[in-house]
Motif scaffolding. Structure first.
Motif, PDB file in Angstrom:
ATOM      1  N   GLN A   1      64.965  75.710  27.843  1.00 16.50           N
ATOM      2  CA  GLN A   1      65.368  76.188  29.169  1.00 16.50           C
ATOM      3  C   GLN A   1      66.320  75.225  29.873  1.00 16.50           C
ATOM      4  O   GLN A   1      67.207  75.639  30.616  1.00 16.50           O
ATOM      5  N   LYS A   2      66.144  73.920  29.603  1.00 16.73           N
ATOM      6  CA  LYS A   2      67.003  72.912  30.249  1.00 16.73           C
ATOM      7  C   LYS A   2      68.476  73.241  30.081  1.00 16.73           C
ATOM      8  O   LYS A   2      69.250  73.155  31.012  1.00 16.73           O
ATOM      9  N   VAL A   3      68.833  73.624  28.866  1.00 21.75           N
ATOM     10  CA  VAL A   3      70.253  73.784  28.583  1.00 21.75           C
ATOM     11  C   VAL A   3      70.854  74.962  29.356  1.00 21.75           C
ATOM     12  O   VAL A   3      72.002  74.922  29.773  1.00 21.75           O
ATOM     13  N   TYR A   4      70.043  75.998  29.610  1.00 21.76           N
ATOM     14  CA  TYR A   4      70.607  77.168  30.303  1.00 21.76           C
ATOM     15  C   TYR A   4      71.038  76.840  31.731  1.00 21.76           C
ATOM     16  O   TYR A   4      72.036  77.366  32.217  1.00 21.76           O
ATOM     17  N   SER A   5      70.299  75.940  32.387  1.00 14.55           N
ATOM     18  CA  SER A   5      70.714  75.620  33.749  1.00 14.55           C
ATOM     19  C   SER A   5      72.028  74.833  33.745  1.00 14.55           C
ATOM     20  O   SER A   5      72.904  75.085  34.580  1.00 14.55           O
TER      21      SER A   5
ATOM     22  N   ARG B   1      76.268  86.465  24.237  1.00 15.73           N
ATOM     23  CA  ARG B   1      75.965  87.567  25.154  1.00 15.73           C
ATOM     24  C   ARG B   1      75.390  87.012  26.445  1.00 15.73           C
ATOM     25  O   ARG B   1      75.677  87.494  27.527  1.00 15.73           O
ATOM     26  N   ARG B   2      74.598  85.978  26.324  1.00 19.65           N
ATOM     27  CA  ARG B   2      73.968  85.391  27.507  1.00 19.65           C
ATOM     28  C   ARG B   2      74.965  84.567  28.322  1.00 19.65           C
ATOM     29  O   ARG B   2      74.947  84.602  29.554  1.00 19.65           O
ATOM     30  N   VAL B   3      75.834  83.829  27.631  1.00 16.95           N
ATOM     31  CA  VAL B   3      76.844  82.998  28.311  1.00 16.95           C
ATOM     32  C   VAL B   3      78.205  83.286  27.664  1.00 16.95           C
ATOM     33  O   VAL B   3      78.660  82.563  26.784  1.00 16.95           O
ATOM     34  N   PRO B   4      78.868  84.361  28.093  1.00 18.26           N
ATOM     35  CA  PRO B   4      80.115  84.762  27.428  1.00 18.26           C
ATOM     36  C   PRO B   4      81.248  83.740  27.586  1.00 18.26           C
ATOM     37  O   PRO B   4      82.243  83.797  26.864  1.00 18.26           O
TER      38      PRO B   4
ATOM     39  N   GLN C   1      78.366  75.026  34.182  1.00 15.38           N
ATOM     40  CA  GLN C   1      79.644  74.881  33.461  1.00 15.38           C
ATOM     41  C   GLN C   1      80.380  76.219  33.370  1.00 15.38           C
ATOM     42  O   GLN C   1      81.606  76.262  33.446  1.00 15.38           O
ATOM     43  N   ALA C   2      79.631  77.308  33.231  1.00 14.39           N
ATOM     44  CA  ALA C   2      80.270  78.627  33.148  1.00 14.39           C
ATOM     45  C   ALA C   2      81.035  78.916  34.446  1.00 14.39           C
ATOM     46  O   ALA C   2      82.166  79.416  34.420  1.00 14.39           O
ATOM     47  N   LYS C   3      80.424  78.566  35.576  1.00 13.43           N
ATOM     48  CA  LYS C   3      81.115  78.726  36.875  1.00 13.43           C
ATOM     49  C   LYS C   3      82.389  77.904  36.915  1.00 13.43           C
ATOM     50  O   LYS C   3      83.434  78.365  37.375  1.00 13.43           O
TER      51      LYS C   3
END
Ligand code: SAH
Ligand code: SF4
Ligand code: F3S
Length: 453
Positions: free
Chosen positions: A59-63, A96-99, A68-70
């Motif tokens: 989960q850490k990496v998704y935050s 799909r989760r982080v295009p 970074q995606a922003k």
């Protein structure tokens, strides 16, 4: 396209394998002409080298990725990479989760980073997660330390512990040749490194896949043979290794460690549980009696050896009584250090599908009780160092007190003493221990053993 002082940043999660992979990937990026920055939000190329051993690690990496995606929306030139075990586990699903991602690459592809990144710079979105023969490391890693270094000896894991994602994400065992390992160590010696930690998820499996090995267990390339083959590499003063599996830990290996002066008296041998039925459900392939015999044998050859391990509490179906057996083992063996974790159900592992899962409350209660015992025992174990003279390899300045240097004893205890880092860096110093804490020591230097080369 690559080059022109683009800056990169790597954040690393997880185990020593990931740290070693990150150092090699950083070396590749350096060779490509990029330069390192500490600031992940200033970098043009951002790489997260991820871990999926437990859910909180994943989960850490998704935050981080969300932020970074922003950033990428404002700066389309930003290159976003997810490497490591989450990348391997999730693959295309991550896109799909982080295009916004440019590259998703599993751990087996670490040495191919340049090739993959060139495809990205050509305008492709790339996923590299297929099983491959790991390319021999021809890069120059950018190592974090100039004193101690990791050297991979075997990649992957062929065990099937029922809780564990590693075989799924790291693939089958692939040993490097003894010659390649020795050559890397010799190069490290020439560069002034003093300590090498040989790495494998199940290091005792080393060599079973090498040509010339036989399947009846009498193969010519065992990990013990490897130790004899590399132990005299010039300038390398200390050799460590991890991780050992109790199922394969032999008396021959223990004897080699006792015999070879550079091999440090510290063993990391995870037991996971002190209960035989739980061990069986985990498919670990040994009993707690066997584990105790191994530790007895280690201590017979090396009475002062430091022992560390990993343990899991709250495995599916674990009763209070079975948990007590883990406490008993920890109480009896008195580990120098123990990494503890509450069981976390992981996708693609058998135990995650079982119905006898325990509640979070039970798991965290057991974890607290185990940790309490671990601290008490480590404090007791530390006492044996009081007043003793220990050999410390100086690795860094004490971040909390710049008048002190820090390093490790042969038993892997962190130790501090007053001194000037510029003159002591990389030295083996005899230190009289004056203060003991559960996981660290303070002392006074007696003399420098080896003069700077
Ligand atoms: N190869 C090593 C361990 C690799 S994983 C071995 O065989 O011991 C590192 C540690 O993470 C393991 O020793 C185990 O204690 C812990 N671990 C692995 N999977 C886990 C899970 N699903 N939940 C909680 N802890 C886990
Ligand atoms: Fe996981 Fe077991 Fe392999 Fe260790 S030996 S990496 S715990 S499957
Ligand atoms: Fe984590 Fe992968 Fe290591 S899952 S513990 S980084 S092998």
């Amino acid at each position: 396209m690559a080059g022109s002082a683009r800056q990169y940043h790597i954040t690393t999660f997880g185990c020593q394998m990931n740290k070693a992979d990150s150092e090699r990937m950083a070396g590749i990026l350096d060779t490509m002409g990029l330069s390192w920055t500490d600031d992940p939000y200033a970098a043009d190329v951002v790489l997260y080298n991820t871990c999926t051993i437990r859910d909180n690690a994943e989960q850490k990496v998704y935050s981080y990725l969300g932020r970074q995606a922003k950033r990428k929306h404002e700066n389309p030139e930003l290159t976003l990479i997810v490497a490591g075990c989450v990348a391997q586990q999730e693959g295309e699903a991550l896109l799909r989760r982080v295009p916004e991602l440019d590259l998703v690459m599993g751990p087996q592809h670490a040495n191919r980073l340049q090739d993959l990144l060139e495809q990205v710079f050509d305008g492709n979105q790339v996923v590299a997660t297929e099983e491959v023969d790991i390319m021999e490391d021809i890069t120059k890693p950018r190592r974090d330390s100039t004193i101690t270094a990791w050297v991979n000896v075997i990649y992957g894991c062929n065990e099937r512990c029922t809780y564990c994602v590693v075989p799924g994400v790291r693939g089958v065992e692939q040993s490097r040749t003894p010659e390649a390992i020795r050559a890397e160590m010799e190069e490290l010696g020439r560069q002034g490194f003093k300590e090498v930690t040989l790495l494998g998820q199940n290091i005792d499996a080393y060599g079973r896949d090498l040509p010339g090995s036989t399947t009846d267990g009498r193969h010519q390339h065992t990990f013990t043979d490897l130790l004899y083959f590399v132990h005299d590499v010039p300038s390398i003063e200390r050799i460590r290794f991890a991780t050992s599996h109790p199922r394969y830990f032999t008396e021959r290996l223990i004897r080699a460690c006792a015999e070879l002066p550079k091999v440090c008296e510290h063993f990391h041998i995870p037991f996971q549980s002190g209960d035989n039925d739980v061990l069986k459900a985990m498919a670990r392939g040994y009993t707690h009696e066997k584990y105790r015999r191994i530790i007895d044998t280690v201590r017979r050859y090396m009475p002062d050896a430091a022992i560390s391990a990993d343990a899991i509490v709250g495995f599916p179906g674990e009763t209070e009584e079975q948990f007590q057996h883990t406490l008993d083992l920890v109480n009896d063996i008195a580990f120098d250090q123990l990494n503890t974790a509450a069981y976390s159900p992981r996708p693609g592992t058998p135990a995650a599908l079982w119905e006898n899962q325990l509640s979070e409350e039970v798991k965290s209660d057991r974890l607290q009780r185990l940790n309490h015992l671990v601290n008490t025992k480590a404090a007791e174990r530390s006492q044996r160092y009081a007043g003793r003279i220990e050999e410390v390899l100086v690795e860094a300045i004490n971040p909390k007190d710049p008048t002190q240097v820090m390093g490790r004893t042969r038993g892997n205890r962190l130790a501090f003493f007053a001194g000037d880092f510029a003159t002591l860096k990389g030295e083996l110093v005899k230190v009289k221990i004056t203060e003991v804490r559960p996981f660290s020591l303070t002392g006074e230097p007696i003399q420098a053993l080896v003069t700077a080369g």
